[in-house]
Scaffold this motif. Structure first.
Motif, PDB file in Angstrom:
ATOM      1  N   VAL A   1       0.829  -1.217   0.000  1.00  0.00           N
ATOM      2  CA  VAL A   1       0.000   0.000   0.000  1.00  0.00           C
ATOM      3  C   VAL A   1       0.863   1.267   0.000  1.00  0.00           C
ATOM      4  N   LEU A   2       1.838   1.357   0.896  1.00  0.00           N
ATOM      5  CA  LEU A   2       2.643   2.575   1.034  1.00  0.00           C
ATOM      6  C   LEU A   2       3.659   2.730  -0.088  1.00  0.00           C
ATOM      7  N   GLY A   3       4.109   1.644  -0.690  1.00  0.00           N
ATOM      8  CA  GLY A   3       5.076   1.715  -1.789  1.00  0.00           C
ATOM      9  C   GLY A   3       6.496   1.937  -1.308  1.00  0.00           C
ATOM     10  N   GLY A   4       7.295   2.654  -2.143  1.00  0.00           N
ATOM     11  CA  GLY A   4       8.697   2.892  -1.841  1.00  0.00           C
ATOM     12  C   GLY A   4       8.883   3.729  -0.597  1.00  0.00           C
ATOM     13  N   VAL A   5       9.917   3.410   0.179  1.00  0.00           N
ATOM     14  CA  VAL A   5      10.108   4.049   1.485  1.00  0.00           C
ATOM     15  C   VAL A   5      10.976   5.300   1.429  1.00  0.00           C
ATOM     16  N   LEU A   6      12.081   5.250   0.658  1.00  0.00           N
ATOM     17  CA  LEU A   6      13.059   6.343   0.719  1.00  0.00           C
ATOM     18  C   LEU A   6      13.579   6.682  -0.672  1.00  0.00           C
ATOM     19  N   SER A   7      13.649   7.978  -0.970  1.00  0.00           N
ATOM     20  CA  SER A   7      14.178   8.442  -2.250  1.00  0.00           C
ATOM     21  C   SER A   7      15.636   8.851  -2.099  1.00  0.00           C
ATOM     22  N   PRO A   8      16.371   9.009  -3.218  1.00  0.00           N
ATOM     23  CA  PRO A   8      17.760   9.468  -3.130  1.00  0.00           C
ATOM     24  C   PRO A   8      17.899  10.868  -2.529  1.00  0.00           C
ATOM     25  N   SER A   9      16.821  11.666  -2.598  1.00  0.00           N
ATOM     26  CA  SER A   9      16.873  12.993  -1.967  1.00  0.00           C
ATOM     27  C   SER A   9      16.554  12.908  -0.484  1.00  0.00           C
ATOM     28  N   LEU A  10      16.451  11.671   0.030  1.00  0.00           N
ATOM     29  CA  LEU A  10      16.228  11.390   1.451  1.00  0.00           C
ATOM     30  C   LEU A  10      14.863  11.864   1.931  1.00  0.00           C
ATOM     31  N   THR A  11      13.860  11.772   1.057  1.00  0.00           N
ATOM     32  CA  THR A  11      12.485  12.043   1.441  1.00  0.00           C
ATOM     33  C   THR A  11      11.754  10.713   1.589  1.00  0.00           C
ATOM     34  N   LEU A  12      10.885  10.631   2.580  1.00  0.00           N
ATOM     35  CA  LEU A  12      10.158   9.403   2.846  1.00  0.00           C
ATOM     36  C   LEU A  12       8.954   9.266   1.927  1.00  0.00           C
ATOM     37  N   PHE A  13       8.687   8.040   1.507  1.00  0.00           N
ATOM     38  CA  PHE A  13       7.541   7.683   0.681  1.00  0.00           C
ATOM     39  C   PHE A  13       7.364   8.639  -0.508  1.00  0.00           C
ATOM     40  N   PRO A  14       8.331   8.641  -1.407  1.00  0.00           N
ATOM     41  CA  PRO A  14       8.282   9.554  -2.554  1.00  0.00           C
ATOM     42  C   PRO A  14       7.050   9.310  -3.435  1.00  0.00           C
ATOM     43  N   LYS A  15       6.525  10.375  -3.980  1.00  0.00           N
ATOM     44  CA  LYS A  15       5.361  10.297  -4.863  1.00  0.00           C
ATOM     45  C   LYS A  15       5.655   9.423  -6.065  1.00  0.00           C
ATOM     46  N   TYR A  16       6.843   9.619  -6.641  1.00  0.00           N
ATOM     47  CA  TYR A  16       7.258   8.835  -7.812  1.00  0.00           C
ATOM     48  C   TYR A  16       8.304   7.813  -7.360  1.00  0.00           C
ATOM     49  N   ASP A  17       7.891   6.572  -7.223  1.00  0.00           N
ATOM     50  CA  ASP A  17       8.815   5.540  -6.753  1.00  0.00           C
ATOM     51  C   ASP A  17       9.043   4.443  -7.788  1.00  0.00           C
ATOM     52  N   GLY A  18       8.105   4.248  -8.684  1.00  0.00           N
ATOM     53  CA  GLY A  18       8.240   3.236  -9.717  1.00  0.00           C
ATOM     54  C   GLY A  18       6.891   2.955 -10.340  1.00  0.00           C
TER      55      GLY A  18
END
Length: 285
Positions: free
Chosen positions: A228-245
């Motif tokens: 449900v929540l999807g990706g946890v961490l982006s390279p910009s160090l933001t949690l649960f990025p809008k665009y994860d895959g």
């Protein structure tokens, strides 16, 4: 009680470690279909991103075999095929590109790791020049703010290399469409525009510029994926990025965001195997 909790923690850690080892050493194939009245005949493209020098079998044999099975017309590369680490061996990335170029036309877009090598040559002695020379010898000319027209499909393939300020941690810098105009020029509205843009965060700007299809990477699927929540961490160090895959839409534009094939610094992928993407572009007439 305490002993039971400790055993539970150890078991959970063992499961996470097992999943990480598995997901770091496998990839799955995902497929998308995109229709457009600008496309004159069907075209199959395979998208690779964020290999980071990973090898799936000797000489990436498993990856090459799967690509051949998909019988693509063109290959798209969304950057970060190698890793910007001083003295790091980039032969897995270059070897893969060389083998692909023997059979297919490869459209290579630059990621932040390729960009960093070129921006700081003193920190990464000879790496950028060596890698670029290797690509050129293989017949691959990276699309650094350039485009290639493919008349067979009435399609432009454009590659944009954005400035390092658009890769900052913790915050997103504003990007205007004029910035892309200055780098790429204005797109032709009657030609299907494929934009290779490594960082997906600016999808809305890419769409406003005129991209019909954006292909991106960079986010590695969020490193760890949760139901449900999807990706946890982006390279910009933001949690649960809008665009994860996956697939995203904005207006008349579509973005296919690869979860990438490898990892760097900390080799960690949990419930998030590498991803090989196939995109079928078909006429909508």
């Amino acid at each position: 009680m305490l002993e039971g909790v400790l055993i539970g923690i150890i078991l959970l850690a063992a499961i996470c470690l097992s999943v990480t080892v598995l997901d770091c050493n496998r990839f799955v194939t995902v497929a998308y279909e995109i229709k457009s009245d600008k496309i004159t005949k069907p075209c199959r493209m395979v998208l690779l991103s964020d290999l980071h020098n990973k090898s799936f079998g000797s000489g990436n044999s498993r990856l090459l075999r799967r690509i051949d099975e998909l019988t693509p017309d063109e290959i798209l590369v969304a950057g970060d095929m190698l890793t910007a680490t001083a003295g790091h061996d980039y032969s897995p990335a270059l070897g893969l590109m060389e083998n692909l170029a023997k059979k297919y036309r490869v459209h290579y877009g630059m990621g932040n790791h390729e960009y960093r090598l070129g921006l700081y040559p003193d920190q990464y002695p000879a790496m950028y020049a060596g890698y670029m020379a290797g690509l050129k010898e293989a017949g691959i000319e990276p699309l650094i703010n350039q485009r290639t027209y493919l008349p067979k499909w009435n399609m432009d393939v454009c590659g944009v290399e954005i400035d390092r300020r658009y890769y900052k941690h913790f915050r997103k810098m504003q990007m205007e469409t004029e910035y892309l105009d200055n780098l790429l020029g204005k797109p032709k509205e009657d030609v299907f525009q494929v934009l290779i843009a490594h960082n997906p965060v600016y999808f809305e700007t890419y769409a406003k510029w005129g991209a019909d299809l954006v292909v991106s990477g960079h986010v590695h699927g969020g490193i760890m994926r949760l139901p449900v929540l999807g990706g946890v961490l982006s390279p910009s160090l933001t949690l649960f990025p809008k665009y994860d895959g996956g697939r995203f839409e904005h207006g008349r534009s579509t973005m296919i965001l690869s979860r990438g094939l490898g990892s760097h610094t900390i080799p960690l992928r949990i419930l998030n195997p590498g991803e090989l993407v196939v995109i079928d572009l078909v006429p909508d007439k």
